[in-house]
Write an enzyme that holds these catalytic residues in place. Structure first.
Site, mmCIF file in Angstrom:
data_model
loop_
_atom_site.group_PDB
_atom_site.id
_atom_site.type_symbol
_atom_site.label_atom_id
_atom_site.label_comp_id
_atom_site.label_asym_id
_atom_site.label_seq_id
_atom_site.Cartn_x
_atom_site.Cartn_y
_atom_site.Cartn_z
ATOM 1 N N SER A 144 -20.595 6.046 -6.759
ATOM 2 C CA SER A 144 -19.309 5.616 -6.190
ATOM 3 C C SER A 144 -19.408 5.382 -4.692
ATOM 4 O O SER A 144 -18.428 5.032 -4.050
ATOM 5 C CB SER A 144 -18.230 6.660 -6.479
ATOM 6 O OG SER A 144 -18.639 7.937 -6.006
ATOM 7 N N ASN A 162 -15.742 18.610 -7.220
ATOM 8 C CA ASN A 162 -14.470 18.354 -7.901
ATOM 9 C C ASN A 162 -13.264 18.684 -7.028
ATOM 10 O O ASN A 162 -12.320 17.899 -6.936
ATOM 11 C CB ASN A 162 -14.408 19.142 -9.222
ATOM 12 C CG ASN A 162 -15.494 18.703 -10.183
ATOM 13 O OD1 ASN A 162 -16.199 17.724 -9.932
ATOM 14 N ND2 ASN A 162 -15.648 19.428 -11.288
ATOM 15 N N THR A 176 25.089 -16.005 -7.878
ATOM 16 C CA THR A 176 24.792 -15.265 -9.106
ATOM 17 C C THR A 176 24.222 -16.338 -10.032
ATOM 18 O O THR A 176 24.667 -17.495 -9.984
ATOM 19 C CB THR A 176 26.046 -14.621 -9.747
ATOM 20 O OG1 THR A 176 26.980 -15.651 -10.071
ATOM 21 C CG2 THR A 176 26.698 -13.607 -8.810
ATOM 22 N N HIS A 177 23.243 -15.989 -10.814
ATOM 23 C CA HIS A 177 22.554 -16.969 -11.683
ATOM 24 C C HIS A 177 21.974 -18.125 -10.865
ATOM 25 O O HIS A 177 21.816 -19.233 -11.387
ATOM 26 C CB HIS A 177 23.482 -17.530 -12.756
ATOM 27 C CG HIS A 177 24.280 -16.481 -13.469
ATOM 28 N ND1 HIS A 177 23.848 -15.869 -14.619
ATOM 29 C CD2 HIS A 177 25.472 -15.909 -13.155
ATOM 30 C CE1 HIS A 177 24.757 -14.977 -15.008
ATOM 31 N NE2 HIS A 177 25.753 -14.969 -14.130
ATOM 32 N N SER A 187 -1.291 -29.053 3.711
ATOM 33 C CA SER A 187 -2.011 -29.479 2.517
ATOM 34 C C SER A 187 -3.188 -30.328 2.959
ATOM 35 O O SER A 187 -3.125 -31.019 3.973
ATOM 36 C CB SER A 187 -1.072 -30.294 1.633
ATOM 37 O OG SER A 187 -1.820 -31.138 0.801
ATOM 38 N N LYS A 231 3.205 -31.878 4.114
ATOM 39 C CA LYS A 231 3.448 -30.529 3.595
ATOM 40 C C LYS A 231 3.328 -29.424 4.635
ATOM 41 O O LYS A 231 2.478 -29.446 5.499
ATOM 42 C CB LYS A 231 2.438 -30.208 2.467
ATOM 43 C CG LYS A 231 2.641 -30.987 1.190
ATOM 44 C CD LYS A 231 3.960 -30.690 0.487
ATOM 45 C CE LYS A 231 3.990 -29.344 -0.173
ATOM 46 N NZ LYS A 231 3.110 -29.266 -1.335
ATOM 47 N N ASN A 286 3.431 -25.400 3.816
ATOM 48 C CA ASN A 286 3.589 -24.491 2.680
ATOM 49 C C ASN A 286 3.862 -23.053 3.090
ATOM 50 O O ASN A 286 3.236 -22.551 4.026
ATOM 51 C CB ASN A 286 2.329 -24.535 1.811
ATOM 52 C CG ASN A 286 2.089 -25.915 1.234
ATOM 53 O OD1 ASN A 286 3.037 -26.629 0.927
ATOM 54 N ND2 ASN A 286 0.828 -26.295 1.129
ATOM 55 N N GLU A 338 4.333 -16.642 -0.495
ATOM 56 C CA GLU A 338 3.737 -16.910 -1.810
ATOM 57 C C GLU A 338 2.643 -15.895 -2.138
ATOM 58 O O GLU A 338 2.542 -15.390 -3.252
ATOM 59 C CB GLU A 338 3.150 -18.324 -1.860
ATOM 60 C CG GLU A 338 4.190 -19.410 -1.966
ATOM 61 C CD GLU A 338 3.556 -20.789 -1.929
ATOM 62 O OE1 GLU A 338 3.697 -21.519 -2.906
ATOM 63 O OE2 GLU A 338 2.902 -21.133 -0.919
ATOM 64 N N TYR A 359 -11.749 18.515 -14.667
ATOM 65 C CA TYR A 359 -12.288 17.286 -14.092
ATOM 66 C C TYR A 359 -13.127 16.531 -15.119
ATOM 67 O O TYR A 359 -13.879 17.111 -15.896
ATOM 68 C CB TYR A 359 -13.160 17.600 -12.866
ATOM 69 C CG TYR A 359 -13.816 16.352 -12.299
ATOM 70 C CD1 TYR A 359 -13.147 15.576 -11.353
ATOM 71 C CD2 TYR A 359 -15.068 15.918 -12.744
ATOM 72 C CE1 TYR A 359 -13.717 14.400 -10.858
ATOM 73 C CE2 TYR A 359 -15.638 14.751 -12.253
ATOM 74 C CZ TYR A 359 -14.959 14.000 -11.308
ATOM 75 O OH TYR A 359 -15.516 12.841 -10.821
ATOM 76 N N GLN A 412 -13.345 9.374 -11.140
ATOM 77 C CA GLN A 412 -13.966 8.593 -10.076
ATOM 78 C C GLN A 412 -13.323 7.199 -9.988
ATOM 79 O O GLN A 412 -13.363 6.562 -8.947
ATOM 80 C CB GLN A 412 -15.467 8.482 -10.353
ATOM 81 C CG GLN A 412 -16.232 7.721 -9.298
ATOM 82 C CD GLN A 412 -17.726 7.961 -9.423
ATOM 83 O OE1 GLN A 412 -18.215 9.049 -9.178
ATOM 84 N NE2 GLN A 412 -18.447 6.938 -9.834
ATOM 85 N N LYS A 464 -10.268 5.687 -7.340
ATOM 86 C CA LYS A 464 -10.320 5.272 -5.941
ATOM 87 C C LYS A 464 -10.069 3.794 -5.712
ATOM 88 O O LYS A 464 -9.252 3.421 -4.861
ATOM 89 C CB LYS A 464 -11.660 5.678 -5.328
ATOM 90 C CG LYS A 464 -11.703 7.159 -5.075
ATOM 91 C CD LYS A 464 -13.090 7.670 -4.815
ATOM 92 C CE LYS A 464 -13.177 9.100 -5.240
ATOM 93 N NZ LYS A 464 -13.007 9.300 -6.702
HETATM 94 N N1 ARG Z 1 -17.779 10.872 -7.023
HETATM 95 C C1 ARG Z 1 -17.033 11.800 -7.760
HETATM 96 C C2 ARG Z 1 -15.591 11.326 -7.941
HETATM 97 O O1 ARG Z 1 -15.216 10.439 -7.262
HETATM 98 C C3 ARG Z 1 -17.014 13.117 -7.084
HETATM 99 C C4 ARG Z 1 -16.881 14.275 -8.006
HETATM 100 C C5 ARG Z 1 -18.048 14.334 -8.920
HETATM 101 N N2 ARG Z 1 -18.066 15.514 -9.693
HETATM 102 C C6 ARG Z 1 -18.888 15.678 -10.703
HETATM 103 N N3 ARG Z 1 -18.832 16.784 -11.330
HETATM 104 N N4 ARG Z 1 -19.684 14.726 -11.087
HETATM 105 O O2 ARG Z 1 -14.844 11.813 -8.742
#
Ligand code: ARG
Length: 462
Positions: free
Chosen positions: A24, A111, A156-157, A278, A284, A286, A291, A318, A323, A326
């Site tokens: 990660s 964890n 409205t509408h 454009s 144009k 835009n 948007e 956990y 993971q 994120k």
């Molecule tokens: N990279 C892991 C996460 O984002 C960290 C925790 C990993 N823990 C483990 N027991 N593998 O969750």
């Protein structure tokens, strides 16, 4: 090859693709500052309870501080083999300060470490988002005050319904954002809870002092249950749902800005700095910014769904699934900050086409309800008044004229109760001024609402 912390237990090295697949570090390195802040607090707590000596603590804190600077300078060598931000930093610390570095992880696990990092990070981001949200609100309030007397058709509408003031319309947006702000403040209470000390899942056999760490890190509360502490991601889901609702609001503003800046409406002119042209059609201009914000709403909704589904059916405590929290969270934060910022910058630059708004408000028998209310004030029951006005409107459609253009004689053919004073209530000003109660569209009410909003936001009233 980098030696893994768990190499003692394993006989074979990690498959190269699995290493990349499970890592990660490419995205969680953005947590580095918070990871280091958390580690320093953990080391200080370990010292406080005499697990580490003062000298060891100093070495760890100095080592981590140097690592933070290395990362900030872009000199840190992130390694996918070391999986994540936590192991990259810990390994570097050991490299720098030797065996003392190996003591940092005493009484904690990745964890509770990662759960702490995300909360620390999100807490800071929430503060930035609050600032941007407030900036947008202030910009809106300014424009609303300036446009308190500007007349426009209310819809409205998407059909002309009744005349309103533009200021009043803008204050409706403010109300949405104020609710968003309150939702975020509420969410922060759950974000600002410390999981650290839960270790892998069951807590730790060391005599740790979680209150001490929480105090150092500025956490309001401490997670009560170690299993819940390491596995809970409700706070991310709550933040994400706040974000989805906020983006829904911004998409509604966007949609109106897009419509209003079209040649057909011509209610506003967006500043060139917020538009593009454009490549083929020379005429144009835009409305790209609204948007894009409208479009980006989709990914924020998607992230909310990802997070909900990520947590669905997960057994305690956990799991590596977590993971995956994120990227959706980070992208939600980035999208939100960008959208709020560009809106807050763009709003004050919008040119309001007051004449076009007024002209649009004059069509569509927009004061018909006012005529009915007028008859009610003269003693006619509302349903009867409604019918009389309906007939007058049909007459006008056939005669291709506006209600205000009818002669008094013609008016009286619909109801003898109609008098010369009717013309006053058929004007746009008459119609908006008549709606003069708390929450109404009358300019005086818009000004009063602006003052109240400033007080609600804790701003000094002008
Ligand atoms: N990279 C892991 C996460 O984002 C960290 C925790 C990993 N823990 C483990 N027991 N593998 O969750």
């Amino acid at each position: 090859m980098t030696e893994k912390p768990w190499s003692g237990r394993f006989t074979a090295p990690t498959d190269a693709f699995v290493e990349a697949f499970t890592a990660s570090v490419n995205f969680d390195q953005r947590l580095y500052q918070h990871d280091i802040i958390g580690s320093i607090a953990h080391a200080r707590m370990l010292t406080h309870v005499s697990i580490l000596s003062e000298a060891e603590c100093t070495q760890i804190v100095e080592g981590l501080t140097e690592i933070k600077a290395e990362i900030a300078r872009g000199e840190f060598n992130w390694s996918v083999a070391l999986e994540d931000v936590h192991m990259n930093i810990e390994t570097r610390l050991i490299q720098k300060i030797g065996v003392v570095g190996k003591k940092l992880h005493t009484g904690r696990s990745r964890n509770d470490q990662v759960a702490t990092d995300i909360r620390l990070y999100l807490r800071d981001e929430i503060e930035l988002i609050q600032t941007e949200l407030t900036r947008l609100l202030i910009a809106l309030i300014e424009v609303a005050e300036r446009e308190a007397d500007t007349l426009m058709p209310g819809f409205t509408h998407l059909q002309s319904a009744q005349p309103i003031t533009f200021g009043h319309h803008l204050l409706a947006w403010c109300e949405m954002l104020i609710r968003d702000k309150a939702r975020l403040e509420d969410c922060l209470k759950r974000v600002n809870t410390m999981p650290l000390g839960a270790a892998a899942l069951a807590g730790t056999s060391y005599p740790i002092d979680r209150h001490y760490t929480a105090q150092l890190l500025g956490f309001d509360t401490i997670a009560e249950n170690s299993l819940d502490a390491v596995s809970d991601r409700d706070f991310a889901i709550e933040f994400s749902s706040f974000a989805a609702i906020l983006m829904m609001h911004l998409s509604r503003f966007s949609e109106e800005l897009i419509l209003w800046s079209s040649a057909q409406f011509h209610f506003i002119e967006l500043n060139d700095a917020f538009c593009t042209g454009s490549s083929i059609m020379p005429q144009k201009k835009n409305p790209d910014v609204p948007e894009l914000v409208r479009g980006k709403t989709g990914r924020v909704y998607g992230h909310l769904m990802s997070l909900l589904t990520l947590m669905k059916s997960q057994p305690l405590a956990y799991n590596k699934d977590n993971q995956e929290d994120k990227e959706p969270l980070f992208d939600t934060i980035d999208t939100l900050k960008g959208s709020l910022r560009v809106f807050a910058d763009m709003l004050p630059t919008i040119q309001v086409q007051r004449e076009s708004m007024r002209t649009a408000a004059q069509s569509g028998f927009i004061t018909a309800t006012d005529l009915a209310d007028y008859l009610v004030r003269k003693g006619v029951a509302f349903r009867d008044a409604y019918k009389i006005v309906g007939e007058a409107v049909r007459y006008c459609i056939e005669a291709d004229c506006d209600l205000a253009a009818l002669s008094l004689d013609t008016f009286q053919s619909f109801s003898p109760l109609i008098d010369n004073d009717v013309y006053g209530i058929l004007t746009l000003e008459g119609a908006v001024n008549a709606r003069c109660h708390f929450g109404g569209t009358a300019p005086s009410q818009v000004r009063a609402a602006v003052q109240r909003l400033r007080e609600r936001l804790g701003m000094t009233t002008k």
